[in-house]
Design a protein around this motif. Sequence first.
Motif, short mmCIF file in Angstrom:
data_model
loop_
_atom_site.label_atom_id
_atom_site.label_comp_id
_atom_site.label_asym_id
_atom_site.label_seq_id
_atom_site.Cartn_x
_atom_site.Cartn_y
_atom_site.Cartn_z
N GLN A 137 42.47 73.76 32.76
CA GLN A 137 42.38 72.32 32.97
C GLN A 137 42.05 72.02 34.43
OE1 GLN A 137 45.47 69.86 31.17
NE2 GLN A 137 45.38 68.43 32.88
N ASP A 138 42.41 72.96 35.30
CA ASP A 138 42.16 72.79 36.74
C ASP A 138 41.16 73.81 37.26
OD1 ASP A 138 43.91 70.63 36.99
OD2 ASP A 138 45.64 71.94 37.26
N SER A 139 40.12 74.07 36.47
CA SER A 139 38.97 74.89 36.89
C SER A 139 39.32 76.35 37.19
CB SER A 139 38.27 74.26 38.10
OG SER A 139 37.80 72.97 37.80
N HIS A 140 40.31 76.90 36.48
CA HIS A 140 40.63 78.31 36.68
C HIS A 140 39.50 79.22 36.25
CE1 HIS A 140 43.88 81.69 36.23
NE2 HIS A 140 43.24 81.77 37.37
N SER A 141 38.71 78.78 35.29
CA SER A 141 37.58 79.59 34.82
C SER A 141 36.67 79.96 35.98
CB SER A 141 36.77 78.84 33.76
OG SER A 141 37.57 78.44 32.68
N GLY A 142 36.33 78.96 36.79
CA GLY A 142 35.44 79.19 37.92
C GLY A 142 36.07 80.05 38.99
N GLN A 143 37.34 79.79 39.29
CA GLN A 143 38.03 80.57 40.32
C GLN A 143 38.14 82.04 39.91
OE1 GLN A 143 42.54 80.76 41.28
NE2 GLN A 143 41.78 79.06 42.50
N ALA A 144 38.55 82.28 38.67
CA ALA A 144 38.69 83.65 38.19
C ALA A 144 37.34 84.36 38.14
CB ALA A 144 39.35 83.65 36.81
N LEU A 145 36.31 83.62 37.79
CA LEU A 145 34.96 84.19 37.74
C LEU A 145 34.54 84.68 39.13
CD1 LEU A 145 32.57 84.76 35.92
CD2 LEU A 145 31.81 82.41 36.25
N GLU A 146 34.91 83.95 40.17
CA GLU A 146 34.59 84.38 41.53
C GLU A 146 35.30 85.68 41.88
OE1 GLU A 146 34.31 81.53 44.78
OE2 GLU A 146 34.79 79.94 43.35
N VAL A 147 36.55 85.82 41.42
CA VAL A 147 37.29 87.05 41.68
C VAL A 147 36.56 88.25 41.06
CG1 VAL A 147 39.46 88.30 41.24
CG2 VAL A 147 39.51 85.86 41.82
N LEU A 148 35.95 88.03 39.90
CA LEU A 148 35.21 89.09 39.22
C LEU A 148 33.90 89.39 39.95
CD1 LEU A 148 35.62 87.83 35.55
CD2 LEU A 148 36.92 89.64 36.65
N ASN A 207 39.65 85.49 28.51
CA ASN A 207 40.26 84.30 27.94
C ASN A 207 40.71 84.49 26.49
OD1 ASN A 207 40.28 81.39 29.44
ND2 ASN A 207 38.83 82.79 30.42
N GLN A 208 40.29 85.58 25.87
CA GLN A 208 40.79 85.91 24.54
C GLN A 208 42.24 86.38 24.60
OE1 GLN A 208 38.12 88.81 22.83
NE2 GLN A 208 36.31 87.54 23.19
N TYR A 209 42.69 86.68 25.81
CA TYR A 209 44.07 87.15 26.00
C TYR A 209 44.91 86.13 26.76
CZ TYR A 209 41.94 91.50 24.52
OH TYR A 209 41.26 92.46 23.79
N ALA A 210 44.47 84.88 26.71
CA ALA A 210 45.19 83.79 27.38
C ALA A 210 46.24 83.19 26.46
CB ALA A 210 44.21 82.71 27.82
N GLN A 211 47.07 82.35 27.04
CA GLN A 211 48.05 81.61 26.26
C GLN A 211 47.35 80.60 25.37
OE1 GLN A 211 47.05 80.84 29.22
NE2 GLN A 211 47.47 78.73 29.80
N GLU A 212 48.07 80.00 24.48
CA GLU A 212 47.50 78.97 23.61
C GLU A 212 47.07 77.76 24.44
OE1 GLU A 212 48.83 76.27 19.72
OE2 GLU A 212 50.06 77.96 20.37
N ASP A 213 45.88 77.25 24.19
CA ASP A 213 45.34 76.05 24.85
C ASP A 213 45.27 76.17 26.37
OD1 ASP A 213 44.25 73.52 25.05
OD2 ASP A 213 46.20 72.51 25.04
N PRO A 214 44.52 77.13 26.89
CA PRO A 214 44.39 77.25 28.34
C PRO A 214 43.70 76.05 28.98
CG PRO A 214 42.85 78.71 27.23
CD PRO A 214 43.79 78.20 26.18
N PHE A 215 42.85 75.33 28.21
CA PHE A 215 42.18 74.16 28.78
C PHE A 215 43.10 72.93 28.79
CE2 PHE A 215 38.41 76.72 28.27
CZ PHE A 215 37.64 76.32 29.34
N GLY A 216 44.26 73.08 28.19
CA GLY A 216 45.27 72.02 28.26
C GLY A 216 46.37 72.36 29.23
N THR A 217 46.17 73.43 29.99
CA THR A 217 47.21 73.93 30.91
C THR A 217 46.81 73.68 32.36
OG1 THR A 217 47.78 75.68 29.34
CG2 THR A 217 48.59 75.93 31.59
N THR A 218 47.72 73.07 33.12
CA THR A 218 47.48 72.79 34.53
C THR A 218 47.85 74.00 35.39
OG1 THR A 218 49.71 71.94 34.91
CG2 THR A 218 48.01 70.37 34.19
N TYR A 219 47.44 73.94 36.64
CA TYR A 219 47.79 74.98 37.63
C TYR A 219 49.30 75.16 37.71
CZ TYR A 219 48.31 76.86 42.44
OH TYR A 219 48.66 77.59 43.55
N GLU A 220 50.03 74.06 37.83
CA GLU A 220 51.49 74.13 37.97
C GLU A 220 52.14 74.72 36.74
OE1 GLU A 220 49.66 71.44 38.55
OE2 GLU A 220 49.85 71.16 40.73
#
Length: 336
Positions: free
Chosen positions: A113-124, A163-176
Motif C-alpha cells: 500500500q506504501d510502494s514496497h514493491s518499488g523499494q524491494a525491487l531496488e534492493v534486488l 510476493n507469492q510468499y507475502a501475507q494476505e492482502d499485501p496491497f492493503g497493508t501499510t508500512y506501519e
Amino acid sequence: MADPWNEVCGLGQEGLSHWATDPVFKEMVNNDMLVDLTGEDFMKNVKPEMLAQTEYDGKAYCLPISTNAAGIFYNKDIFKQNGIEVPTTYEELIADCKKLKEAGVTPFAFFNQDSHSGQALEVLEVSDLPDEEEVFAKIYDGSAKVSDYDGFRSAAQKIVELNQYAQEDPFGTTYEQAISDFANGKTAMIIGGIWMIPTINEDNPELNYSTCAFPASEGMTTKVPYQNDHCLAISTTCKNKDAALKFLAFMAEKENAQYYADQDGSPSYIEGVETTNEASAPLLKYFETGSDIALWPDQLWQPGMYDTMNSYADELVQSGDVDAYLENIQSVLSGQ
C-alpha cells in the motif's frame, strides 16, 4: 509543538533534513538554494572518505549524519524452529520460503500500500545489474535500453515471485502494519532498511531478530544498497544562519553523533563514532571494504521519476506482466 529546526531557521523549509545523493537535493544545489558549508570547522569532524560521497564539485552543502543500508530482517526464533539457515543465494531464499509456507508460517511481510514493491525491487536490482551508475547513464543518453540488461528482467521476475510468499492482502497493508506484523512474529521476514530498527524495537523490544543482505542468484555477487540517510542543510534564505550553524556544529560533535547512531543503528559519517547495534551489524560489514555496496537506484533517477517508477512496480506485482513493466520503465527513463 513547533519544530525546533525550523524555529532556528525561521518559518518554512529553511533548515532541512534531506538526502545528499537524492536528485531533488542536487537540484537545490544547482539552483543556489543551499548554504555552502565547506569552510565550517565542524565539517572537519566528518570522515573524509564519506564526506566525498555527498560533495558537489568539491563543495559541501550539508552536514551528513548517517548512511543507510537495506536487506532482509528475519526472525531468528522462527528460523531456528524451522531448521532454516540464513540464505546466501536467491535460490536458497526461495527454498526457505517454500519450507516456511508448508509449515504454516508466512515468509514475508510486504507493505505494498506504501510502494514496497518499488523499494524491494531496488534492493534486488543492485545485485542483478552489473554497474548501475553506468547502466542508467547509458539509458539516459540513449546509447542503451532497459532491454539490453538482463538484470532488469530478473529483478522484476523475482519481485513477482517473492510476493507469492507475502501475507494476505499485501496491497492493503501499510508500512506501519507490516513492521508490526514482523515485530510480533506474524511473518518470518521483511525487506527493508536499517531505518526500521527503532520502530521494530518499539513494537516489540523482546523480538529476537537480525538482518542479512538480500542474496544474489547463484554465481552473482550479493550487494547491499545504501544512500546518505540523514543530512542537515541550511537554506540561503535562512533568517537565523548563525543559530543554524551552531546547531549543525552541535550535531557534528562526537558525543551527540554517537547518541544518534546508538538510537538509529545507522553507520555514522562522524569521526570516532561506532555503530554498536547488533541487528544492523550483518549489513554494515559490507561497508568495511566498500566493494559490495551500491547506491540505491532511485538516487540515480532524474527528478520526477520516483512516483511513476513505483507505480509501474505496483502494476508489475499485481499483473505479473514483466514485459509490460520493462516497456513502461524504458519510457520513463528515456523521457518518452
